[in-house]
Design a protein around this motif. Structure first.
Motif, PDB file in Angstrom:
ATOM      1  N   PHE A  33       0.843  -1.191   0.000  1.00 19.96           N
ATOM      2  CA  PHE A  33       0.000   0.000   0.000  1.00 19.96           C
ATOM      3  C   PHE A  33       0.878   1.241   0.000  1.00 19.96           C
ATOM      4  O   PHE A  33       2.047   1.221   0.426  1.00 19.96           O
ATOM      5  N   PRO A  88       1.281   4.658   1.702  1.00 22.53           N
ATOM      6  CA  PRO A  88       0.804   5.230   2.967  1.00 22.53           C
ATOM      7  C   PRO A  88       0.450   6.716   2.849  1.00 22.53           C
ATOM      8  O   PRO A  88       1.092   7.475   2.120  1.00 22.53           O
ATOM      9  N   GLY A  89      -0.572   7.105   3.585  1.00 24.42           N
ATOM     10  CA  GLY A  89      -0.957   8.509   3.641  1.00 24.42           C
ATOM     11  C   GLY A  89      -0.183   9.278   4.687  1.00 24.42           C
ATOM     12  O   GLY A  89      -0.319  10.511   4.799  1.00 24.42           O
ATOM     13  N   TYR A  92       4.611   6.048   8.506  1.00 24.27           N
ATOM     14  CA  TYR A  92       4.593   5.048   9.567  1.00 24.27           C
ATOM     15  C   TYR A  92       6.033   4.651   9.883  1.00 24.27           C
ATOM     16  O   TYR A  92       6.952   4.859   9.087  1.00 24.27           O
ATOM     17  N   PRO A 150       0.037   9.329  -1.690  1.00 23.27           N
ATOM     18  CA  PRO A 150      -0.384   8.070  -2.323  1.00 23.27           C
ATOM     19  C   PRO A 150      -0.750   8.237  -3.792  1.00 23.27           C
ATOM     20  O   PRO A 150      -0.440   7.377  -4.618  1.00 23.27           O
ATOM     21  N   GLU A 156      -8.175   4.879   7.032  1.00 20.48           N
ATOM     22  CA  GLU A 156      -6.770   4.547   7.269  1.00 20.48           C
ATOM     23  C   GLU A 156      -5.862   5.686   6.797  1.00 20.48           C
ATOM     24  O   GLU A 156      -4.846   5.474   6.129  1.00 20.48           O
ATOM     25  N   ASP A 180      -4.568   5.931   3.101  1.00 20.49           N
ATOM     26  CA  ASP A 180      -3.712   4.904   2.501  1.00 20.49           C
ATOM     27  C   ASP A 180      -4.388   4.329   1.259  1.00 20.49           C
ATOM     28  O   ASP A 180      -5.612   4.190   1.200  1.00 20.49           O
ATOM     29  N   GLN A 212      -4.311   0.936  -0.990  1.00 19.96           N
ATOM     30  CA  GLN A 212      -3.845  -0.432  -1.158  1.00 19.96           C
ATOM     31  C   GLN A 212      -3.770  -0.749  -2.651  1.00 19.96           C
ATOM     32  O   GLN A 212      -4.600  -0.293  -3.428  1.00 19.96           O
TER      33      GLN A 212
END
Length: 251
Positions: free
Chosen positions: A61, A63-64, A67, A78, A151, A154, A156
């Motif tokens: 994925f 990520p927004g 992490y 993204p 999420e 994010d 995927q």
């Protein structure tokens, strides 16, 4: 420290994308293209053929947010990754898929950078003995992505790649067979030239037809071929050259 990196590059590294989140696994499908035959007295045999093009499938994925497990120093939005991959697909040109395992110092692998920065960092990777696990030209066969609700934006995705083999169409030059063309030319030139006969004393068209064509009744064909009138048949001049019809036409 050891770090793994997944990269997609386009147009000889003019554009480079590093996947910000390493996939948990990648599936590589490599199969042969053997043909089975049945031989009398021997049974079924397998003829080994060149392998089919390898296929790669991976899921991860974009990520927004950053992490703790995000790799690389640079992180784009993204949609940046989505638009880049879709743009490459529209060009209908191959890209390159690279998976590497690197012994790194205190800097990370290059990410979404300019060509100059990529070249500079690539030289540092070489000096640090980078081990390239996969470096393959591929076509993007399928790209599915989903915006994950709740999420942090994010996205995927699932990416299907297929090994690409570079090729070039060659011009085909057709060579004429000189021997055949010569034979053909000779055949077209085999038209028989009409035979001629020079009259002597005592000749008549009937005698000439009997002697030259084997049948005196063909004298009329000689008369017609040479435009001789009936009134001239008994007074043919000695030394006159007349044309004779071919024997096949006189039958």
């Amino acid at each position: 420290m050891e770090e793994y990196g997944f990269f997609l590059t386009y147009n000889n590294q003019d554009e480079v994308v590093r996947l910000p989140v390493n996939p948990e696994k990648i599936e590589i499908n490599s199969s042969g293209d053997g043909k089975n035959y049945t031989i009398i007295g021997l049974g079924e045999i397998n003829s080994i053929q060149p392998n089919k093009l390898r296929e790669i499938t991976l899921e991860s994925f974009f990520p927004g947010q950053r992490y703790p497990f995000v790799v690389g120093r640079e992180l784009q939005t993204p949609y940046y990754y989505v638009e880049m991959i879709q743009k490459w697909m529209e060009t209908k040109r191959p890209i390159r898929f690279v998976f590497s395992s690197l012994q790194l110092p205190d800097y990370a692998l290059y990410g979404n950078t300019s060509k100059q920065a990529v070249s500079a960092k690539a030289e540092r990777f070489t000096s640090n003995r980078a081990f390239m696990a996969i470096n393959m030209a591929v076509s993007i066969e399928k790209f599915d992505w989903t915006l994950a609700a709740g999420e942090s934006g994010d996205i995927q995705f699932k990416l299907s790649l297929k090994e690409y083999v570079f090729y070039r169409a060659l011009k085909v030059k057709i060579k004429k067979d000189k021997e055949k063309s010569t034979v053909a030319k000779k055949r077209t030139d085999t038209k028989e030239t009409p035979k001629t006969y020079k009259l002597v004393a005592g000749d008549s068209l009937w005698k000439i037809a009997k002697k030259q064509l084997g049948d005196g009744s063909h004298y009329k064909e000689i008369q017609k071929l040479n435009n001789i009138k009936d009134s001239e048949l008994r007074n043919l001049p000695i030394g006159m050259v007349i044309k004779l019809p071919q024997k096949e036409a006189a039958k």
